[in-house]
Every structure is written in structure tokens, then in C-alpha cells.
Design a protein around this motif. Structure first.
Motif, PDB file in Angstrom:
ATOM      1  N   ASP A   1       0.701  -1.138   0.000  1.00  0.00           N
ATOM      2  CA  ASP A   1      -0.196   0.037   0.175  1.00  0.00           C
ATOM      3  C   ASP A   1       0.934   1.201  -0.095  1.00  0.00           C
ATOM      4  OD1 ASP A   1      -2.302  -1.554   0.026  1.00  0.00           O
ATOM      5  OD2 ASP A   1      -2.275  -1.516   2.432  1.00  0.00           O
ATOM      6  N   PHE A   2       2.060   1.218  -0.401  1.00  0.00           N
ATOM      7  CA  PHE A   2       3.084   2.302  -0.455  1.00  0.00           C
ATOM      8  C   PHE A   2       3.350   2.860  -1.804  1.00  0.00           C
ATOM      9  CE2 PHE A   2       4.273  -0.542   3.061  1.00  0.00           C
ATOM     10  CZ  PHE A   2       3.872   0.288   4.259  1.00  0.00           C
ATOM     11  N   LYS A   3       3.247   3.859  -2.190  1.00  0.00           N
ATOM     12  CA  LYS A   3       3.699   4.622  -3.372  1.00  0.00           C
ATOM     13  C   LYS A   3       5.443   4.329  -3.440  1.00  0.00           C
ATOM     14  CE  LYS A   3       3.768   8.522  -6.523  1.00  0.00           C
ATOM     15  NZ  LYS A   3       3.842   9.796  -6.586  1.00  0.00           N
ATOM     16  N   THR A   4       6.036   3.631  -4.373  1.00  0.00           N
ATOM     17  CA  THR A   4       7.139   3.501  -4.325  1.00  0.00           C
ATOM     18  C   THR A   4       7.864   4.349  -5.577  1.00  0.00           C
ATOM     19  OG1 THR A   4       7.042   1.635  -5.674  1.00  0.00           O
ATOM     20  CG2 THR A   4       7.134   1.487  -3.392  1.00  0.00           C
ATOM     21  N   ILE A   5       8.991   4.924  -5.185  1.00  0.00           N
ATOM     22  CA  ILE A   5       9.818   5.653  -6.318  1.00  0.00           C
ATOM     23  C   ILE A   5      11.208   4.681  -6.465  1.00  0.00           C
ATOM     24  CG2 ILE A   5      10.972   7.716  -7.162  1.00  0.00           C
ATOM     25  CD1 ILE A   5       8.904   9.197  -5.566  1.00  0.00           C
ATOM     26  N   THR A   6      11.729   4.199  -7.405  1.00  0.00           N
ATOM     27  CA  THR A   6      12.987   3.497  -7.629  1.00  0.00           C
ATOM     28  C   THR A   6      14.076   4.363  -8.142  1.00  0.00           C
ATOM     29  OG1 THR A   6      12.318   2.303  -9.314  1.00  0.00           O
ATOM     30  CG2 THR A   6      11.680   1.244  -7.286  1.00  0.00           C
ATOM     31  N   ALA A   7      15.178   3.857  -8.075  1.00  0.00           N
ATOM     32  CA  ALA A   7      16.311   4.635  -8.557  1.00  0.00           C
ATOM     33  C   ALA A   7      17.516   3.640  -8.554  1.00  0.00           C
ATOM     34  CB  ALA A   7      16.752   5.789  -7.782  1.00  0.00           C
ATOM     35  N   TYR A  74      17.310   5.035  10.591  1.00  0.00           N
ATOM     36  CA  TYR A  74      15.977   4.839  11.615  1.00  0.00           C
ATOM     37  C   TYR A  74      16.169   3.407  12.068  1.00  0.00           C
ATOM     38  CZ  TYR A  74      11.409   3.894  12.942  1.00  0.00           C
ATOM     39  OH  TYR A  74      10.360   3.206  13.665  1.00  0.00           O
ATOM     40  N   ARG A  75      16.394   2.456  10.893  1.00  0.00           N
ATOM     41  CA  ARG A  75      16.256   1.133  10.960  1.00  0.00           C
ATOM     42  C   ARG A  75      17.384   0.405  10.250  1.00  0.00           C
ATOM     43  NH1 ARG A  75      11.903  -1.357  13.738  1.00  0.00           N
ATOM     44  NH2 ARG A  75      13.000  -3.276  13.409  1.00  0.00           N
ATOM     45  N   PHE A  76      17.908  -0.572  10.647  1.00  0.00           N
ATOM     46  CA  PHE A  76      18.657  -1.568   9.970  1.00  0.00           C
ATOM     47  C   PHE A  76      18.163  -2.889   9.703  1.00  0.00           C
ATOM     48  CE2 PHE A  76      21.941  -5.058   9.834  1.00  0.00           C
ATOM     49  CZ  PHE A  76      22.590  -4.751   8.460  1.00  0.00           C
ATOM     50  N   VAL A  77      17.893  -3.315   8.380  1.00  0.00           N
ATOM     51  CA  VAL A  77      17.275  -4.677   8.207  1.00  0.00           C
ATOM     52  C   VAL A  77      18.215  -5.421   7.422  1.00  0.00           C
ATOM     53  CG1 VAL A  77      15.432  -5.853   7.238  1.00  0.00           C
ATOM     54  CG2 VAL A  77      15.059  -3.305   8.098  1.00  0.00           C
ATOM     55  N   SER A  78      18.595  -6.683   7.932  1.00  0.00           N
ATOM     56  CA  SER A  78      19.501  -7.550   7.288  1.00  0.00           C
ATOM     57  C   SER A  78      18.863  -8.681   6.236  1.00  0.00           C
ATOM     58  CB  SER A  78      20.424  -8.199   8.607  1.00  0.00           C
ATOM     59  OG  SER A  78      19.355  -9.104   9.274  1.00  0.00           O
ATOM     60  N   LEU A  86       9.166  -6.684   6.775  1.00  0.00           N
ATOM     61  CA  LEU A  86       9.794  -5.485   6.536  1.00  0.00           C
ATOM     62  C   LEU A  86       8.571  -4.456   6.277  1.00  0.00           C
ATOM     63  CD1 LEU A  86      11.907  -3.645   4.857  1.00  0.00           C
ATOM     64  CD2 LEU A  86      11.408  -4.974   2.674  1.00  0.00           C
ATOM     65  N   SER A  87       7.492  -5.008   6.060  1.00  0.00           N
ATOM     66  CA  SER A  87       6.102  -4.139   5.883  1.00  0.00           C
ATOM     67  C   SER A  87       5.869  -3.433   7.159  1.00  0.00           C
ATOM     68  CB  SER A  87       4.824  -5.107   5.528  1.00  0.00           C
ATOM     69  OG  SER A  87       3.647  -4.343   5.414  1.00  0.00           O
ATOM     70  N   GLU A  88       6.097  -4.076   8.276  1.00  0.00           N
ATOM     71  CA  GLU A  88       5.706  -3.727   9.593  1.00  0.00           C
ATOM     72  C   GLU A  88       6.701  -2.590   9.850  1.00  0.00           C
ATOM     73  OE1 GLU A  88       4.432  -2.808  13.289  1.00  0.00           O
ATOM     74  OE2 GLU A  88       3.377  -3.974  11.893  1.00  0.00           O
ATOM     75  N   ILE A  89       7.887  -2.763   9.567  1.00  0.00           N
ATOM     76  CA  ILE A  89       8.978  -1.786   9.617  1.00  0.00           C
ATOM     77  C   ILE A  89       8.794  -0.302   8.770  1.00  0.00           C
ATOM     78  CG2 ILE A  89      11.422  -1.206   9.206  1.00  0.00           C
ATOM     79  CD1 ILE A  89      12.047  -4.251   9.984  1.00  0.00           C
ATOM     80  N   PHE A  94       6.780   5.035   8.520  1.00  0.00           N
ATOM     81  CA  PHE A  94       5.796   6.215   8.088  1.00  0.00           C
ATOM     82  C   PHE A  94       5.181   6.688   9.559  1.00  0.00           C
ATOM     83  CE2 PHE A  94       5.775   4.369   3.817  1.00  0.00           C
ATOM     84  CZ  PHE A  94       5.836   5.751   3.150  1.00  0.00           C
ATOM     85  N   PHE A  95       4.831   6.069  10.385  1.00  0.00           N
ATOM     86  CA  PHE A  95       4.310   6.538  11.759  1.00  0.00           C
ATOM     87  C   PHE A  95       5.310   7.513  12.327  1.00  0.00           C
ATOM     88  CE2 PHE A  95       3.384   6.083  16.285  1.00  0.00           C
ATOM     89  CZ  PHE A  95       2.194   6.613  16.342  1.00  0.00           C
TER      90      PHE A  95
END
Length: 176
Positions: A1-7, A74-78, A86-89, A94-95
């Protein structure tokens, strides 16, 4: 449910950030041209409210710890990560962004209210100074007393007549 922009890489991502309002940035540590930590340092400098997340399976632990300690991350995800985690993070990020923006808004309101209050205080102080100057021009001794018989204001003639300085708030019983 997120709008994403990639690069493709950090430099391209910085260009996209110039033209898109982005609340959360997710990057890999290993990218062509500009590493993830260095990229997030630039993001923090240019877009300090943007929440920054870094992903890696190979990252130099010291650079990640340094980035976290200096607030670039803010967060490191391995890697590998689960889609749910990842969705929860991302939702938490966003919160966190919303909290930052609300706090900034509240702070702006407080600053504006403080400025308005300071203007009122300055105005009252100026009016009080003028009033005191006028009271000191009265050729008779003058004491202005509260309902509970404490001195609120006095002029120089009253001090001379009583041969002492009168502290504001002093009880009339102590003066006479």
C-alpha cells in the motif's frame, strides 16, 4: 500500500528526491557509485525529516553502527528479511515520520504563540514604564495600594516623604 519511487543507485536517488516528496527512504548498503550509508548521510543533510532505512547482507558492521549512532539510519534490516517484517518496519517508519511532522507543527505553533506573548509583554512593560514616569511627575507623594493593603506602585515623592525605599508588595502596616 505504499507508493514507491525507485532509482538505480544513490546519485540517481538523490536526483529523484529533488523532485519528489518522500517520507521514507529504503536503500541497500551496496549500491553502484554511492554506498548506502553515504547516501543516507546526504539524505539526512538535505531532507532531515525523511525516515531512513538501510538493507544489507554484507554491510560493514562498523559503518552501519556509525550511521545508526549519528542518526542517519532509523532502522537496519539484514538480508534476508520477511515480507511481513519489512512491511511492519515500513509502517513504523511512516508513523515515525507523521510524529516528526506533527511535532514540528506543534513547535511552530508554540514559537508563534511565544512571540505573540512576548509582544504583549513588551507592550505592557512599555505601558508600565510610561505610567511610572507619569506617576513620578505627580508633585504629591503617591502610594497605590491593593485591596489587601499592600503597596503596588509608589512615586519618588512618597519615598522622600517616608525617608525610605518602599518595596513593591510591602504591607502598609510595615511602612507606617
Amino acid at each position: 500500500d505504499f507508493k514507491t519511487i525507485t532509482a538505480l543507485g544513490g546519485v540517481a536517488a538523490l536526483e529523484k528526491l529533488k523532485v519528489n516528496k518522500v517520507q521514507v527512504v529504503i536503500t541497500d548498503e551496496r549500491m553502484p557509485g554511492l554506498g548506502g550509508v553515504r547516501f543516507l548521510q546526504k539524505v539526512k543533510k538535505e531532507y532531515p525529516d525523511t525516515i531512513r532505512i538501510i538493507l544489507s547482507g554484507y554491510a560493514d558492521t562498523n559503518s552501519i553502527i556509525n550511521a545508526i549512532n549519528h542518526g542517519e539510519v532509523y532502522r537496519f534490516v539484514s538480508k534476508p528479511w520477511s515480507k511481513e517484517d519489512l512491511s511492519e518496519i515500513i509502517q513504523q517508519a511512516f508513523f515515525q515520520y507523521e510524529i516528526i511532522i506533527k511535532n514540528k507543527s506543534y513547535m511552530e505553533k508554540i514559537i508563534n504563540q511565544n512571540q505573540q506573548l512576548q509582544e504583549k509583554i513588551d507592550s505592557r512593560n512599555n505601558a508600565l514604564e510610561i505610567t511610572l514616569e507619569i506617576i513620578n511627575q505627580i508633585p504629591l507623594p503617591l502610594l497605590i495600594v491593593t485591596a489587601d493593603n499592600h503597596v503596588e506602585i509608589f512615586n519618588n515623592k512618597a519615598s522622600v516623604l517616608l525617608n525610605k525605599s518602599i518595596p513593591p508588595g510591602e504591607s502598609l502596616e510595615n511602612i507606617f
